[in-house]
Design a protein around this motif. Structure first.
Motif, PDB file in Angstrom:
ATOM      1  N   GLN A  15       0.830  -1.208   0.000  1.00 59.49           N
ATOM      2  CA  GLN A  15       0.000   0.000   0.000  1.00 59.49           C
ATOM      3  C   GLN A  15       0.864   1.257   0.000  1.00 59.49           C
ATOM      4  OE1 GLN A  15      -2.825  -0.147   3.176  1.00 59.49           O
ATOM      5  NE2 GLN A  15      -3.981  -1.829   2.256  1.00 59.49           N
ATOM      6  N   ILE A  16       1.969   1.185   0.718  1.00 53.27           N
ATOM      7  CA  ILE A  16       2.862   2.352   0.746  1.00 53.27           C
ATOM      8  C   ILE A  16       3.475   2.565  -0.638  1.00 53.27           C
ATOM      9  CG2 ILE A  16       5.017   3.278   1.672  1.00 53.27           C
ATOM     10  CD1 ILE A  16       4.306   1.857   4.319  1.00 53.27           C
ATOM     11  N   ALA A  17       3.973   1.482  -1.215  1.00 56.92           N
ATOM     12  CA  ALA A  17       4.581   1.590  -2.547  1.00 56.92           C
ATOM     13  C   ALA A  17       3.558   2.073  -3.567  1.00 56.92           C
ATOM     14  CB  ALA A  17       5.158   0.248  -2.969  1.00 56.92           C
ATOM     15  N   CYS A  73       0.809 -10.935 -13.389  1.00 55.53           N
ATOM     16  CA  CYS A  73       0.936  -9.492 -13.656  1.00 55.53           C
ATOM     17  C   CYS A  73       0.677  -8.641 -12.420  1.00 55.53           C
ATOM     18  CB  CYS A  73       0.026  -9.071 -14.821  1.00 55.53           C
ATOM     19  SG  CYS A  73      -1.724  -9.072 -14.436  1.00 55.53           S
ATOM     20  N   PHE A  74       0.052  -9.239 -11.400  1.00 60.80           N
ATOM     21  CA  PHE A  74      -0.238  -8.461 -10.192  1.00 60.80           C
ATOM     22  C   PHE A  74       0.905  -8.470  -9.182  1.00 60.80           C
ATOM     23  CE2 PHE A  74      -4.440  -9.529 -11.846  1.00 60.80           C
ATOM     24  CZ  PHE A  74      -5.000  -8.258 -11.909  1.00 60.80           C
ATOM     25  N   GLU A  75       1.928  -9.265  -9.468  1.00 59.90           N
ATOM     26  CA  GLU A  75       3.076  -9.282  -8.563  1.00 59.90           C
ATOM     27  C   GLU A  75       3.878  -7.997  -8.744  1.00 59.90           C
ATOM     28  OE1 GLU A  75       3.692 -11.562  -6.299  1.00 59.90           O
ATOM     29  OE2 GLU A  75       1.916 -12.697  -6.934  1.00 59.90           O
ATOM     30  N   ARG A  76       4.421  -7.506  -7.651  1.00 54.58           N
ATOM     31  CA  ARG A  76       5.269  -6.319  -7.770  1.00 54.58           C
ATOM     32  C   ARG A  76       6.523  -6.671  -8.576  1.00 54.58           C
ATOM     33  NH1 ARG A  76       4.694  -1.538  -6.069  1.00 54.58           N
ATOM     34  NH2 ARG A  76       2.841  -2.098  -4.875  1.00 54.58           N
ATOM     35  N   HIS A  77       6.935  -5.777  -9.447  1.00 53.77           N
ATOM     36  CA  HIS A  77       8.092  -5.975 -10.328  1.00 53.77           C
ATOM     37  C   HIS A  77       7.875  -7.106 -11.326  1.00 53.77           C
ATOM     38  CE1 HIS A  77       9.751  -3.191  -7.560  1.00 53.77           C
ATOM     39  NE2 HIS A  77       9.832  -4.061  -6.579  1.00 53.77           N
ATOM     40  N   LYS A  81       8.446  -6.410 -19.987  1.00 55.96           N
ATOM     41  CA  LYS A  81       9.039  -5.405 -20.875  1.00 55.96           C
ATOM     42  C   LYS A  81      10.548  -5.219 -20.737  1.00 55.96           C
ATOM     43  CE  LYS A  81       4.441  -3.664 -20.803  1.00 55.96           C
ATOM     44  NZ  LYS A  81       3.474  -2.692 -20.307  1.00 55.96           N
ATOM     45  N   ILE A  82      11.093  -5.555 -19.589  1.00 54.68           N
ATOM     46  CA  ILE A  82      12.562  -5.568 -19.506  1.00 54.68           C
ATOM     47  C   ILE A  82      13.016  -6.838 -18.798  1.00 54.68           C
ATOM     48  CG2 ILE A  82      12.916  -3.065 -19.498  1.00 54.68           C
ATOM     49  CD1 ILE A  82      13.383  -3.167 -16.505  1.00 54.68           C
ATOM     50  N   ARG A  83      14.250  -7.229 -19.080  1.00 58.50           N
ATOM     51  CA  ARG A  83      14.794  -8.414 -18.433  1.00 58.50           C
ATOM     52  C   ARG A  83      16.082  -8.096 -17.683  1.00 58.50           C
ATOM     53  NH1 ARG A  83      12.513 -13.127 -19.711  1.00 58.50           N
ATOM     54  NH2 ARG A  83      10.843 -12.943 -21.235  1.00 58.50           N
ATOM     55  N   GLY A  98       6.882  -2.587 -13.890  1.00 60.46           N
ATOM     56  CA  GLY A  98       6.117  -3.695 -13.345  1.00 60.46           C
ATOM     57  C   GLY A  98       5.469  -3.387 -12.013  1.00 60.46           C
ATOM     58  N   GLU A  99       5.029  -2.159 -11.841  1.00 57.89           N
ATOM     59  CA  GLU A  99       4.467  -1.763 -10.551  1.00 57.89           C
ATOM     60  C   GLU A  99       3.004  -1.398 -10.604  1.00 57.89           C
ATOM     61  OE1 GLU A  99       7.951   0.425  -8.087  1.00 57.89           O
ATOM     62  OE2 GLU A  99       7.081   1.520  -9.771  1.00 57.89           O
ATOM     63  N   ALA A 100       2.534  -1.036 -11.790  1.00 60.24           N
ATOM     64  CA  ALA A 100       1.206  -0.442 -11.861  1.00 60.24           C
ATOM     65  C   ALA A 100       0.126  -1.399 -11.369  1.00 60.24           C
ATOM     66  CB  ALA A 100       0.922   0.010 -13.289  1.00 60.24           C
ATOM     67  N   LEU A 101       0.116  -2.594 -11.935  1.00 60.79           N
ATOM     68  CA  LEU A 101      -0.979  -3.501 -11.581  1.00 60.79           C
ATOM     69  C   LEU A 101      -0.874  -3.953 -10.127  1.00 60.79           C
ATOM     70  CD1 LEU A 101      -1.511  -5.558 -14.853  1.00 60.79           C
ATOM     71  CD2 LEU A 101      -2.455  -3.353 -14.144  1.00 60.79           C
ATOM     72  N   ALA A 102       0.338  -4.175  -9.650  1.00 64.25           N
ATOM     73  CA  ALA A 102       0.504  -4.531  -8.238  1.00 64.25           C
ATOM     74  C   ALA A 102      -0.012  -3.402  -7.352  1.00 64.25           C
ATOM     75  CB  ALA A 102       1.976  -4.803  -7.946  1.00 64.25           C
ATOM     76  N   SER A 103       0.274  -2.188  -7.748  1.00 70.89           N
ATOM     77  CA  SER A 103      -0.169  -1.043  -6.944  1.00 70.89           C
ATOM     78  C   SER A 103      -1.681  -0.925  -6.941  1.00 70.89           C
ATOM     79  CB  SER A 103       0.432   0.253  -7.495  1.00 70.89           C
ATOM     80  OG  SER A 103       1.833   0.187  -7.446  1.00 70.89           O
TER      81      SER A 103
END
Ligand code: ADP
Ligand code: MG
Length: 627
Positions: A15-17, A73-77, A81-83, A98-103
């Motif tokens: 939630q903070i992130a 896709c819901f996992e943070r990071h 798109k990048i490896r 890789g943060e949007a969906l997790a957030s």
């Protein structure tokens, strides 16, 4: 002593992130739209309820996700798109962190439906508070539908921070527009509370700009387009007359990503500085493309701020590209004053310049001279392969401005501005053609304006503004190419100044010499003046310098331009023919001829119009004579 550090539970950490990425409904709009673009969608729907507080949904026809990816896709990071860290410097997608969906999943209730084109069956997932509530196969169209419901339902404190629906809607519309503007070849629709707000068909950038910002920009966009090996720019700026007192219609994209850059904004404003009032903002929609290796987009969680490895090159490039575009079109206002709106709507007034007119002016010899003279500066995309290129443009931005520039851009492409605008070129051309057989004597009106007949009607010139423009360009040339001739005074004068004024003058002395003043410091805040610019009446040395100082100080307070620019403008203003001065026919004729030899005859250095044209066809209509 007891240890006091403990690890935050995952959901609190999440939630903070999330707070960095998802601040309000509009943040989710941006992230979801960008994901749809990244997924290669060609049709993207945005659906909003209750200003996004209840629902933000994006439906796309893109690649879709496999069952595993849909869960991942819901996992943070989690990102496709990048490896590696190296990939960070070659990014061509909108997302990569890789943060949007997790957030989103951490601060709202989410329903995802997705199907890849090669799979007959899709996946449905429901998550709230980062916990999967449901996962099952489902029937769904190819692509992805992502619904975010009840944002901050689990963080009431943050929900309370949301603004009124009107304010949140404004943010949403802004984000929608930024994405839609960057991808004119994709179709976007936007529905709010069941009502369609936007339906944007696939099209050219110009069509997209007009669809979003309004039809009134139709004939008021100037194409900007320059390429070098280092960087390309393309897009539009609004004609000076469209500048508004409020900001809003300013869009800057770097590799198709909307960014905020006060620095580059300044570059554009400075390109306009001569043409619009100091407190107004021109429209611009500009796309800069350069090798991603020269840009760091990873300096801000929402990626609206970025870093360039060489900002100065970009500044110079943007500024000169815009200047170049503006110098080429030289717009003149036509009947844009308080006329009956009925008249403004008449075809003759609102219709673009006709093909015929275009041909007539393009075949005129003056036009040819202009375009041919300008050939040397044409920037050829295909040739050359070093950084020298951008410098060529930079040179144009600086010096070409003072010479008669091409009055019209070469006719190419469908974004050709020329057909749509009232053209200074045609006025210049007509004047030139008439010159040989000119029997039409200009007339002074109220000792303030000069009325001059041209083939298509007449123009009304503001004598002071016009003269200011003429002098301004003359002085600029003096500073850059050819110093002004000096007229030696019979009796050198000494000039006693206040200490502050003396300091100012000392600082500007080298430029004053170029401008035709022959003067030297004589100690104790005193100067000897041995000569003045040839066009200043002798005996007026002292008044001329004092007037100049006055004007300079006046401008210092209101202009944000460099000292040299201030000096040329001050001199131009100070020495220009004031309203109220009676002019002989010869003097009027000179003003007209010199004005149209200027590189920007249509505006004064301060951005006021120097003349307005009246078309015979419009005048005939006013008298109800038809055509
Ligand atoms: P990022 O965009 O930075 O990679 P996101 O959290 O926005 O991170 O998305 C995570 C991943 O989920 C993406 O990398 C992509 O593989 C997948 N994804 C997200 N949205 C979509 C979509 N609309 N269609 C297909 N895949 C998507
Ligand atoms: Mg993303």
């Amino acid at each position: 002593m007891a240890d006091i550090i403990n690890l935050l539970p995952d959901n609190i950490a999440n939630q903070i992130a999330a707070g960095e990425v998802i601040q309000r409904p509009a943040s989710a709009v941006k992230e979801l739209l960008e994901n749809a673009v990244d997924a290669g969608a060609t049709e993207i729907q945005l659906i909003i309820r209750d200003a996004g507080k209840e629902l933000v949904q994006v439906i796309d026809n893109g690649a879709g996700m496999s069952e595993t990816d849909a869960r991942m896709c819901f996992e943070r990071h989690a990102t496709s798109k990048i490896r590696s860290i190296d990939d960070l410097f070659g990014i061509r997608t909108m997302g990569f962190r890789g943060e949007a969906l997790a957030s989103i999943a951490a601060v709202a209730q989410v329903a995802l439906k997705t199907r890849r084109h090669d799979s007959p069956i899709g996946t449905y997932i429901e998550i709230d508070n980062s916990v999967v509530r449901k996962q099952e196969p489902c029937q769904t169209a190819e692509g992805t539908s992502f619904a975010m419901k009840n944002l901050f339902f689990n963080v009431p404190a943050r929900r309370n921070f949301l603004k009124s629906n009107a304010a949140e809607m404004r943010h949403i519309v802004d984000e929608f527009i930024r994405v839609a503007m960057a991808f004119p070849h994709l179709q976007f629709t936007f529905t709010s509370n069941g009502q369609q707000m936007f339906y944007l068909e696939k099209g050219s950038l110009k069509q997209r700009v007009i669809a979003i910002l309004g039809q009134h920009y139709n004939a008021r966009l100037v194409t900007v387009k320059e390429s070098t090996d280092y960087v390309n720019i393309h897009g539009f700026v609004g004609k000076p007359e469209t500048a508004k007192k409020t900001r809003g219609d300013q869009f800057f994209f770097v590799n198709n990503r909307f960014i905020k850059s006060p620095y580059l904004h300044h570059a554009i404003m400075s390109a306009f500085s001569e043409m619009i009032p100091a407190d107004s903002f021109p429209l611009y929609v500009l796309f800069i493309d350069l090798d991603p290796a020269h840009v760091d987009i990873n300096v801000h969680p929402t990626k609206q701020e970025i870093k360039f490895d060489d900002e100065k090159i970009l500044y110079a490039f943007v500024q000169s590209a815009v200047k170049h575009a503006l110098a080429q079109f030289n717009v003149t206002p036509t009947l844009d004053f308080d006329l009956d709106p009925g008249i403004q709507q008449l075809d003759a007034v609102s219709k673009p310049f006709t093909e015929q007119q275009q041909q007539r002016s393009a075949s005129g010899s003056l036009y040819k001279t202009f375009t041919q003279a300008n050939q040397a500066h044409v920037i050829d995309k295909s040739s050359g392969s070093n950084l020298k290129h951008w410098k060529d443009i930079y040179e144009i931005g600086r010096s070409d401005f003072n010479r008669p520039a091409a009055a019209m851009p070469a006719a190419n492409g469908d974004d050709n501005e020329f057909v749509n605008r009232p053209s200074t070129a045609s006025v210049i051309d007509e004047r030139w053609q008439e010159a040989a057989t000119d029997t039409k004597v200009p007339v002074q009106v109220h000792q303030q304006y000069i009325l001059s007949q041209i083939k298509s009607g007449f123009i009304l010139i503001d004598q002071q503004a016009a003269h200011e423009r003429i002098l301004y360009e003359r002085y600029q040339r003096a500073l850059q190419e050819k110093p002004m001739p000096t007229q030696q005074s019979l009796f050198p004068q000494t000039l006693q100044l206040l200490p502050a004024d003396a300091a100012l003058i000392s600082e500007m002395l080298p430029d004053l010499h170029l401008l035709g003043y022959d003067m030297e410091p004589f100690g104790n805040h005193t100067f000897v003046v041995r000569g003045t610019p040839a066009d200043i009446q002798s005996g007026n040395e002292q008044a001329s310098i004092e007037g100049l100082l006055e004007q300079f100080k006046h401008f210092s307070a209101e202009l944000k331009v460099n000292k040299r620019e201030q000096l040329t403008r001050s001199m131009a203003r100070n020495n220009s023919i004031p309203a109220g001065k009676v002019l002989s026919t010869r003097e009027m004729q000179n003003i007209i001829d010199e004005l149209f030899a200027c590189s920007m005859p249509n505006v004064s250095p301060g951005g006021k119009y120097t003349y307005v044209s009246f078309k015979l066809t419009d005048i005939n209509r006013m008298f109800e004579k038809g055509n």
